[in-house]
Design a protein around this motif. Sequence first.
Motif, PDB file in Angstrom:
ATOM      1  N   LEU A 246      44.383  -4.134 -53.468  1.00 40.24           N
ATOM      2  CA  LEU A 246      43.556  -4.442 -52.302  1.00 40.24           C
ATOM      3  C   LEU A 246      42.147  -3.888 -52.455  1.00 40.24           C
ATOM      4  O   LEU A 246      41.184  -4.482 -51.970  1.00 40.24           O
ATOM      5  N   ALA A 247      41.997  -2.762 -53.139  1.00 45.08           N
ATOM      6  CA  ALA A 247      40.673  -2.181 -53.355  1.00 45.08           C
ATOM      7  C   ALA A 247      39.844  -3.035 -54.304  1.00 45.08           C
ATOM      8  O   ALA A 247      38.615  -3.073 -54.206  1.00 45.08           O
ATOM      9  N   GLU A 248      40.488  -3.766 -55.220  1.00 42.25           N
ATOM     10  CA  GLU A 248      39.768  -4.589 -56.196  1.00 42.25           C
ATOM     11  C   GLU A 248      39.382  -5.965 -55.652  1.00 42.25           C
ATOM     12  O   GLU A 248      38.532  -6.625 -56.218  1.00 42.25           O
ATOM     13  N   GLN A 249      40.009  -6.404 -54.568  1.00 41.36           N
ATOM     14  CA  GLN A 249      39.695  -7.720 -54.035  1.00 41.36           C
ATOM     15  C   GLN A 249      38.331  -7.707 -53.363  1.00 41.36           C
ATOM     16  O   GLN A 249      37.960  -6.735 -52.719  1.00 41.36           O
ATOM     17  N   PRO A 250      37.567  -8.817 -53.508  1.00 44.31           N
ATOM     18  CA  PRO A 250      36.260  -8.876 -52.842  1.00 44.31           C
ATOM     19  C   PRO A 250      36.442  -9.008 -51.328  1.00 44.31           C
ATOM     20  O   PRO A 250      37.373  -9.647 -50.854  1.00 44.31           O
ATOM     21  N   ARG A 251      35.546  -8.399 -50.612  1.00 45.42           N
ATOM     22  CA  ARG A 251      35.614  -8.454 -49.156  1.00 45.42           C
ATOM     23  C   ARG A 251      34.697  -9.578 -48.668  1.00 45.42           C
ATOM     24  O   ARG A 251      33.483  -9.513 -48.824  1.00 45.42           O
ATOM     25  N   VAL A 252      35.288 -10.595 -48.067  1.00 45.72           N
ATOM     26  CA  VAL A 252      34.544 -11.730 -47.533  1.00 45.72           C
ATOM     27  C   VAL A 252      34.914 -11.847 -46.063  1.00 45.72           C
ATOM     28  O   VAL A 252      36.083 -11.978 -45.711  1.00 45.72           O
ATOM     29  N   SER A 253      33.915 -11.790 -45.203  1.00 47.68           N
ATOM     30  CA  SER A 253      34.203 -11.855 -43.775  1.00 47.68           C
ATOM     31  C   SER A 253      34.656 -13.257 -43.377  1.00 47.68           C
ATOM     32  O   SER A 253      35.613 -13.429 -42.659  1.00 47.68           O
ATOM     33  N   SER A 254      33.937 -14.268 -43.811  1.00 48.39           N
ATOM     34  CA  SER A 254      34.344 -15.649 -43.542  1.00 48.39           C
ATOM     35  C   SER A 254      33.919 -16.492 -44.744  1.00 48.39           C
ATOM     36  O   SER A 254      32.874 -16.246 -45.331  1.00 48.39           O
ATOM     37  N   PRO A 255      34.723 -17.459 -45.099  1.00 46.90           N
ATOM     38  CA  PRO A 255      34.347 -18.273 -46.253  1.00 46.90           C
ATOM     39  C   PRO A 255      33.094 -19.094 -45.949  1.00 46.90           C
ATOM     40  O   PRO A 255      32.907 -19.601 -44.854  1.00 46.90           O
ATOM     41  N   ALA A 256      32.236 -19.170 -46.933  1.00 47.49           N
ATOM     42  CA  ALA A 256      30.999 -19.939 -46.778  1.00 47.49           C
ATOM     43  C   ALA A 256      31.334 -21.429 -46.771  1.00 47.49           C
ATOM     44  O   ALA A 256      32.213 -21.876 -47.510  1.00 47.49           O
ATOM     45  N   PRO A 257      30.660 -22.193 -45.934  1.00 49.92           N
ATOM     46  CA  PRO A 257      30.940 -23.633 -45.925  1.00 49.92           C
ATOM     47  C   PRO A 257      30.493 -24.271 -47.237  1.00 49.92           C
ATOM     48  O   PRO A 257      29.482 -23.896 -47.815  1.00 49.92           O
ATOM     49  N   VAL A 258      31.265 -25.217 -47.673  1.00 49.04           N
ATOM     50  CA  VAL A 258      30.965 -25.919 -48.913  1.00 49.04           C
ATOM     51  C   VAL A 258      29.957 -27.021 -48.597  1.00 49.04           C
ATOM     52  O   VAL A 258      30.210 -27.895 -47.765  1.00 49.04           O
ATOM     53  N   VAL A 259      28.813 -26.965 -49.244  1.00 46.94           N
ATOM     54  CA  VAL A 259      27.766 -27.959 -49.028  1.00 46.94           C
ATOM     55  C   VAL A 259      27.710 -28.857 -50.252  1.00 46.94           C
ATOM     56  O   VAL A 259      27.374 -28.408 -51.342  1.00 46.94           O
ATOM     57  N   LEU A 260      28.068 -30.093 -50.057  1.00 40.65           N
ATOM     58  CA  LEU A 260      28.028 -31.056 -51.156  1.00 40.65           C
ATOM     59  C   LEU A 260      26.638 -31.680 -51.217  1.00 40.65           C
ATOM     60  O   LEU A 260      26.024 -31.952 -50.178  1.00 40.65           O
ATOM     61  N   PRO A 261      26.133 -31.927 -52.403  1.00 39.28           N
ATOM     62  CA  PRO A 261      24.808 -32.560 -52.499  1.00 39.28           C
ATOM     63  C   PRO A 261      24.876 -33.996 -51.982  1.00 39.28           C
ATOM     64  O   PRO A 261      25.858 -34.698 -52.210  1.00 39.28           O
ATOM     65  N   ARG A 262      23.838 -34.393 -51.285  1.00 34.08           N
ATOM     66  CA  ARG A 262      23.798 -35.754 -50.754  1.00 34.08           C
ATOM     67  C   ARG A 262      23.494 -36.737 -51.860  1.00 34.08           C
ATOM     68  O   ARG A 262      22.595 -36.530 -52.660  1.00 34.08           O
ATOM     69  N   ARG A 263      24.271 -37.784 -51.881  1.00 30.10           N
ATOM     70  CA  ARG A 263      24.006 -38.851 -52.836  1.00 30.10           C
ATOM     71  C   ARG A 263      22.996 -39.800 -52.229  1.00 30.10           C
ATOM     72  O   ARG A 263      23.065 -40.106 -51.040  1.00 30.10           O
TER      73      ARG A 263
END
Length: 134
Positions: free
Chosen positions: A50-67
């Motif tokens: 658990l100490a080695e896992q990264p601490r992320v408060s909330s996952p960042a939204p995935v932004v797909l590039p616009r075609r």
Amino acid sequence: MTERKDNRDDPVLPKGGQEDDALGLFFAAARAETPQPGGDFLARIEAQALAEQPRVSSPAPVVLPRRPGRLAQLRDALGGWIGVTGLATACAAGILIGVSSQDSLSVFWGGDAAGLGTLGVDPLSGFDLALMEG
């Protein structure tokens, strides 16, 4: 040749002449009982993981590039806005020439627009004559 002696099925080695084989008895006793890890050991492993896992408060939204849209893709395929304007001009000129009568075209070329001599087009060009020679 050599013979394989497999005594894994027996929990204790046979006593016939092998009593002094302490290592064999030790391995037989080890095979009889499977060791289980203790609770404190598992708790330490879990704490380290658990100490080695990264601490992320909330996952960042995935932004797909616009075609780009279909018209933007067509514009880029024709060479940008310069290519589009050249193609539009050529289309407009083609429609104007195709729809107009011969009399109205005489303004642009002067005289008889349908005559080949007026336009300066030779039906037998030098290339065609070179092919006819032989």
